[in-house]
Design a protein around this motif. Sequence first.
Motif, PDB file in Angstrom:
ATOM      1  N   TYR A   5       0.822  -1.209   0.000  1.00 54.75           N
ATOM      2  CA  TYR A   5       0.000   0.000   0.000  1.00 54.75           C
ATOM      3  C   TYR A   5       0.856   1.259   0.000  1.00 54.75           C
ATOM      4  O   TYR A   5       1.917   1.308   0.619  1.00 54.75           O
ATOM      5  CB  TYR A   5      -0.906   0.018   1.238  1.00 54.75           C
ATOM      6  N   SER A   6       0.347   2.286  -0.657  1.00 62.87           N
ATOM      7  CA  SER A   6       1.026   3.588  -0.679  1.00 62.87           C
ATOM      8  C   SER A   6       0.438   4.482   0.409  1.00 62.87           C
ATOM      9  O   SER A   6      -0.616   4.189   0.980  1.00 62.87           O
ATOM     10  CB  SER A   6       0.819   4.251  -2.044  1.00 62.87           C
ATOM     11  N   ARG A   7       1.108   5.596   0.669  1.00 64.51           N
ATOM     12  CA  ARG A   7       0.578   6.560   1.642  1.00 64.51           C
ATOM     13  C   ARG A   7      -0.758   7.114   1.178  1.00 64.51           C
ATOM     14  O   ARG A   7      -1.660   7.315   1.989  1.00 64.51           O
ATOM     15  CB  ARG A   7       1.573   7.704   1.856  1.00 64.51           C
ATOM     16  N   TYR A   8      -0.891   7.354  -0.113  1.00 61.01           N
ATOM     17  CA  TYR A   8      -2.172   7.841  -0.653  1.00 61.01           C
ATOM     18  C   TYR A   8      -3.284   6.830  -0.360  1.00 61.01           C
ATOM     19  O   TYR A   8      -4.368   7.196   0.105  1.00 61.01           O
ATOM     20  CB  TYR A   8      -2.035   8.089  -2.161  1.00 61.01           C
ATOM     21  N   GLN A   9      -3.027   5.561  -0.598  1.00 58.26           N
ATOM     22  CA  GLN A   9      -4.028   4.528  -0.327  1.00 58.26           C
ATOM     23  C   GLN A   9      -4.350   4.435   1.153  1.00 58.26           C
ATOM     24  O   GLN A   9      -5.503   4.202   1.529  1.00 58.26           O
ATOM     25  CB  GLN A   9      -3.551   3.173  -0.860  1.00 58.26           C
ATOM     26  N   LEU A  10      -3.355   4.636   2.002  1.00 56.25           N
ATOM     27  CA  LEU A  10      -3.601   4.604   3.446  1.00 56.25           C
ATOM     28  C   LEU A  10      -4.497   5.760   3.882  1.00 56.25           C
ATOM     29  O   LEU A  10      -5.339   5.599   4.766  1.00 56.25           O
ATOM     30  CB  LEU A  10      -2.286   4.616   4.223  1.00 56.25           C
ATOM     31  N   ARG A  11      -4.343   6.920   3.253  1.00 55.42           N
ATOM     32  CA  ARG A  11      -5.231   8.046   3.581  1.00 55.42           C
ATOM     33  C   ARG A  11      -6.680   7.723   3.189  1.00 55.42           C
ATOM     34  O   ARG A  11      -7.612   8.028   3.934  1.00 55.42           O
ATOM     35  CB  ARG A  11      -4.758   9.335   2.894  1.00 55.42           C
ATOM     36  N   ILE A  12      -6.862   7.100   2.052  1.00 52.96           N
ATOM     37  CA  ILE A  12      -8.208   6.705   1.619  1.00 52.96           C
ATOM     38  C   ILE A  12      -8.767   5.662   2.582  1.00 52.96           C
ATOM     39  O   ILE A  12      -9.930   5.738   2.995  1.00 52.96           O
ATOM     40  CB  ILE A  12      -8.179   6.165   0.173  1.00 52.96           C
ATOM     41  N   ALA A  13      -7.955   4.679   2.944  1.00 60.57           N
ATOM     42  CA  ALA A  13      -8.391   3.636   3.877  1.00 60.57           C
ATOM     43  C   ALA A  13      -8.749   4.236   5.233  1.00 60.57           C
ATOM     44  O   ALA A  13      -9.714   3.813   5.876  1.00 60.57           O
ATOM     45  CB  ALA A  13      -7.299   2.576   4.025  1.00 60.57           C
ATOM     46  N   GLU A  73     -12.902   5.805   9.212  1.00 63.84           N
ATOM     47  CA  GLU A  73     -13.656   6.849   9.913  1.00 63.84           C
ATOM     48  C   GLU A  73     -15.162   6.655   9.731  1.00 63.84           C
ATOM     49  O   GLU A  73     -15.922   6.697  10.689  1.00 63.84           O
ATOM     50  CB  GLU A  73     -13.313   8.220   9.306  1.00 63.84           C
ATOM     51  N   LEU A  74     -15.559   6.474   8.476  1.00 61.85           N
ATOM     52  CA  LEU A  74     -16.982   6.316   8.169  1.00 61.85           C
ATOM     53  C   LEU A  74     -17.548   5.036   8.775  1.00 61.85           C
ATOM     54  O   LEU A  74     -18.644   5.034   9.333  1.00 61.85           O
ATOM     55  CB  LEU A  74     -17.210   6.341   6.651  1.00 61.85           C
ATOM     56  N   VAL A  75     -16.798   3.956   8.674  1.00 57.32           N
ATOM     57  CA  VAL A  75     -17.247   2.676   9.225  1.00 57.32           C
ATOM     58  C   VAL A  75     -17.353   2.762  10.749  1.00 57.32           C
ATOM     59  O   VAL A  75     -18.308   2.269  11.346  1.00 57.32           O
ATOM     60  CB  VAL A  75     -16.316   1.525   8.774  1.00 57.32           C
ATOM     61  N   ASP A  76     -16.394   3.432  11.371  1.00 58.12           N
ATOM     62  CA  ASP A  76     -16.425   3.600  12.823  1.00 58.12           C
ATOM     63  C   ASP A  76     -17.644   4.400  13.277  1.00 58.12           C
ATOM     64  O   ASP A  76     -18.106   4.254  14.401  1.00 58.12           O
ATOM     65  CB  ASP A  76     -15.152   4.278  13.330  1.00 58.12           C
ATOM     66  N   ARG A  77     -18.163   5.243  12.379  1.00 58.76           N
ATOM     67  CA  ARG A  77     -19.367   6.023  12.694  1.00 58.76           C
ATOM     68  C   ARG A  77     -20.653   5.255  12.393  1.00 58.76           C
ATOM     69  O   ARG A  77     -21.742   5.802  12.514  1.00 58.76           O
ATOM     70  CB  ARG A  77     -19.386   7.316  11.893  1.00 58.76           C
ATOM     71  N   GLY A  78     -20.507   4.016  11.923  1.00 65.20           N
ATOM     72  CA  GLY A  78     -21.677   3.187  11.690  1.00 65.20           C
ATOM     73  C   GLY A  78     -22.100   3.027  10.243  1.00 65.20           C
ATOM     74  O   GLY A  78     -23.114   2.394   9.953  1.00 65.20           O
ATOM     75  N   THR A  79     -21.335   3.577   9.318  1.00 60.88           N
ATOM     76  CA  THR A  79     -21.656   3.445   7.898  1.00 60.88           C
ATOM     77  C   THR A  79     -21.227   2.056   7.420  1.00 60.88           C
ATOM     78  O   THR A  79     -20.096   1.646   7.670  1.00 60.88           O
ATOM     79  CB  THR A  79     -20.904   4.524   7.075  1.00 60.88           C
ATOM     80  N   PRO A  80     -22.101   1.334   6.735  1.00 59.59           N
ATOM     81  CA  PRO A  80     -21.685   0.029   6.182  1.00 59.59           C
ATOM     82  C   PRO A  80     -20.487   0.208   5.242  1.00 59.59           C
ATOM     83  O   PRO A  80     -20.372   1.226   4.550  1.00 59.59           O
ATOM     84  CB  PRO A  80     -22.914  -0.450   5.410  1.00 59.59           C
ATOM     85  N   ALA A 123     -19.589   3.257   2.716  1.00 58.14           N
ATOM     86  CA  ALA A 123     -18.439   4.115   2.992  1.00 58.14           C
ATOM     87  C   ALA A 123     -17.551   4.211   1.753  1.00 58.14           C
ATOM     88  O   ALA A 123     -17.100   5.308   1.394  1.00 58.14           O
ATOM     89  CB  ALA A 123     -17.644   3.565   4.177  1.00 58.14           C
ATOM     90  N   CYS A 124     -17.318   3.091   1.105  1.00 56.77           N
ATOM     91  CA  CYS A 124     -16.485   3.088  -0.098  1.00 56.77           C
ATOM     92  C   CYS A 124     -17.134   3.925  -1.199  1.00 56.77           C
ATOM     93  O   CYS A 124     -16.462   4.719  -1.867  1.00 56.77           O
ATOM     94  CB  CYS A 124     -16.245   1.659  -0.577  1.00 56.77           C
ATOM     95  N   ARG A 125     -18.442   3.785  -1.367  1.00 57.52           N
ATOM     96  CA  ARG A 125     -19.151   4.556  -2.402  1.00 57.52           C
ATOM     97  C   ARG A 125     -19.095   6.053  -2.085  1.00 57.52           C
ATOM     98  O   ARG A 125     -18.886   6.870  -2.985  1.00 57.52           O
ATOM     99  CB  ARG A 125     -20.602   4.071  -2.504  1.00 57.52           C
ATOM    100  N   ILE A 126     -19.264   6.418  -0.829  1.00 52.27           N
ATOM    101  CA  ILE A 126     -19.192   7.832  -0.421  1.00 52.27           C
ATOM    102  C   ILE A 126     -17.833   8.411  -0.781  1.00 52.27           C
ATOM    103  O   ILE A 126     -17.729   9.506  -1.349  1.00 52.27           O
ATOM    104  CB  ILE A 126     -19.472   7.975   1.092  1.00 52.27           C
TER     105      ILE A 126
END
Length: 116
Positions: free
Chosen positions: A56-64, A69-76, A80-83
């Motif tokens: 993985y690259s740093r850019y990919q880690l920022r996306i992950a 963040e979204l998943v931790d807030r309860g988003t499936p 989250a990926c689509r958002i």
Amino acid sequence: MEADTPLSDRLDDDDYPAYTMGRAAEMLGTTPGFLRAIGEARLITPLRSEGGHRRYSRYQLRIAARARELVDRGTPIEAACRIIILEDQLEEAQRINAEYRRAAKTASEHPAPGPS
């Protein structure tokens, strides 16, 4: 990236696949399964080492990290990926629109000479 590229240049490159799955998961405070899931959802596509291991690259880690963040807030995870994909597309469209506006403004301030 080519092997003859200096290490310092590779480490400064946001797209250089410097992190193993285990290290990436550790840095994000998540599991390798989470990284596999966002890969399956096509949010990120890790590069593979010669041995077939995900990198993985740093850019990919920022996306992950944004997905986490979204998943931790309860988003499936799929949502989250689509958002994140839609946010990225919106940002790109806004960047292109700003370029068009600048070009149009420049063209109106400096019109091309007409035929003589």
